[in-house]
Design an enzyme around this catalytic site. Sequence first.
Site, PDB file in Angstrom:
ATOM      1  N   MET A 222       0.931  -1.256   0.172  1.00  0.00           N
ATOM      2  CA  MET A 222      -0.090  -0.095   0.092  1.00  0.00           C
ATOM      3  C   MET A 222       0.743   0.945   0.017  1.00  0.00           C
ATOM      4  SD  MET A 222      -3.002   1.488   0.244  1.00  0.00           S
ATOM      5  CE  MET A 222      -4.437   0.429   0.946  1.00  0.00           C
ATOM      6  N   GLU A 279      10.150  -7.510 -15.813  1.00  0.00           N
ATOM      7  CA  GLU A 279       9.503  -6.982 -14.842  1.00  0.00           C
ATOM      8  C   GLU A 279       8.029  -6.349 -15.284  1.00  0.00           C
ATOM      9  OE1 GLU A 279      11.802  -3.636 -13.188  1.00  0.00           O
ATOM     10  OE2 GLU A 279      13.379  -3.898 -14.665  1.00  0.00           O
ATOM     11  N   HIS A 387       2.604  10.413  -3.464  1.00  0.00           N
ATOM     12  CA  HIS A 387       3.466   9.094  -3.645  1.00  0.00           C
ATOM     13  C   HIS A 387       2.557   8.125  -4.488  1.00  0.00           C
ATOM     14  CE1 HIS A 387       6.335   5.957  -2.727  1.00  0.00           C
ATOM     15  NE2 HIS A 387       5.315   5.198  -2.229  1.00  0.00           N
TER      16      HIS A 387
END
Length: 499
Positions: A222, A279, A387
């Site tokens: 998270m 990735e 973020h």
Amino acid sequence: MQHGSALNFRDFVTHLLDEGDAVQIGVEVDPHLEAAAIARRVYDTHSPAPLFECLAGTEPGFRLLGAPAGLSSMPDGTYGRIAAHLGLPRETRPRTLLEHLIAAMHAEPKPPRTVDSGPVQQNIKVGPEVDLERFPVPLLHQQDGGRYLGTYGFHVVQSPDGTWTSWSISRTMLRDRTSLVGPAMPAQHLGMIHQMWRELGKPTPWAFVLGAPPAALLAAGMPLPAEVSEDGYVGTLTGSPVDVVRTQTNNLLVPANAEIVLEGYISPDETAPEGPMGEYHGYQFDEPKPQPVFHVEAVTYRDDPILPFCVAGLPPEENHTIWGTMISASALDLLRSSGLPVDMAWCSYEAATCWLVVSVDLEELRRCPTTEPELVDAVARVLFASHVGWLVPKVLLVANDIDVTDIGAVVWALATRSHPATGLYRFDDAPGIPLVPYLTAEDRAAGRGGKAVVSCLQPSQLAGVTTGVTASFSNAFPDELQARVTTGWSGYGFASAVE
């Protein structure tokens, strides 16, 4: 000992087996590519998670679990493995998942409960007894630069003053018997705390948890704000403080029910080549990069430990199902809390965590009309300064007549509602994660670039009005006829009734 699929990884595996969403594989499988090939095929076919119980070159009892949060083809259970991480019913849908995660973000944290011992310390290896190569560390892609031990676990670090404990996800590659190497980017919480210790000229006390309580793994993924400890969020997610034990060598606290815990330190200045690795965005690039070295001074593990792993690559895999879900919840909460007319946000699994689809509430726009640039700027100002916005480079705005969890509906809206001349808004100065494949070398060096908002809103929808009626089964026919066709579906000669 805590039980339940959210707080005990062993119970989680048993739950999947009982539900038919995991399969025990008793034939010998090679951890060198074969296990990963099977897991990749599982993602592609939405098959049950493979539990490998007989691994070539590995001592008896050591096991691997692939695709722990892959999507399922079971009826009403597409998101069942993700729901099981939270102890929710198999039929739980995305909106319910997000609301559960958001409610926990606003609840009082329940700090972890320290206990004297736990299953993870049934076996303890310290100092010269440490040998990471005892574990069935898989080679995930034939082009990878090494074997990856940590693809479905989390780091535990603590700020030097002890006020911030971070549980965060970042991969680790096996370097040798006693060390790993992996990224700790400056904008990641792991990198922030590592830098604090580096500034003191000291190694960073560190642990790595594998086979963690599934809700703890979710919390570690998270994008919570800096200086918020994930360990208290786990307690609110599950309704019970997570049991933790003290490590053998560096006084950190780790989940008592974990399968495997590595502990040691991150070197303040030592680096080694890491990668390349297939990735999350679906590409593999050629060159390894120098990354910090993680030295392992002790290993503790359960009897017959299960090492979970993710085979990163084309979606959907865990980078999309777990990370994408947690990004969605954080973004939705942030946009709502900022007073924006947002109904839903979804990080489409199929878009490899490279876009976030934001659903705008038409009723709110009807009450308070706006212009497209004003709405776009408001969303970008909130998201790209956060973020969570750092993680996702593209934002698609759609009206809430579109189900943002339906990739077909999103593509239709993108194709038919986004004006090529006016619908694209660039935000070249917004900071972003450097792993996005289309970024230039200059973008990566600057730590910004490649950010955009794409409006898929009809001009009339900015005033809350949708132009035209969707020509679909649910809109183009009377309710009575829809019901008659649906209930009589098998009578027309089709294999089964439409749900």
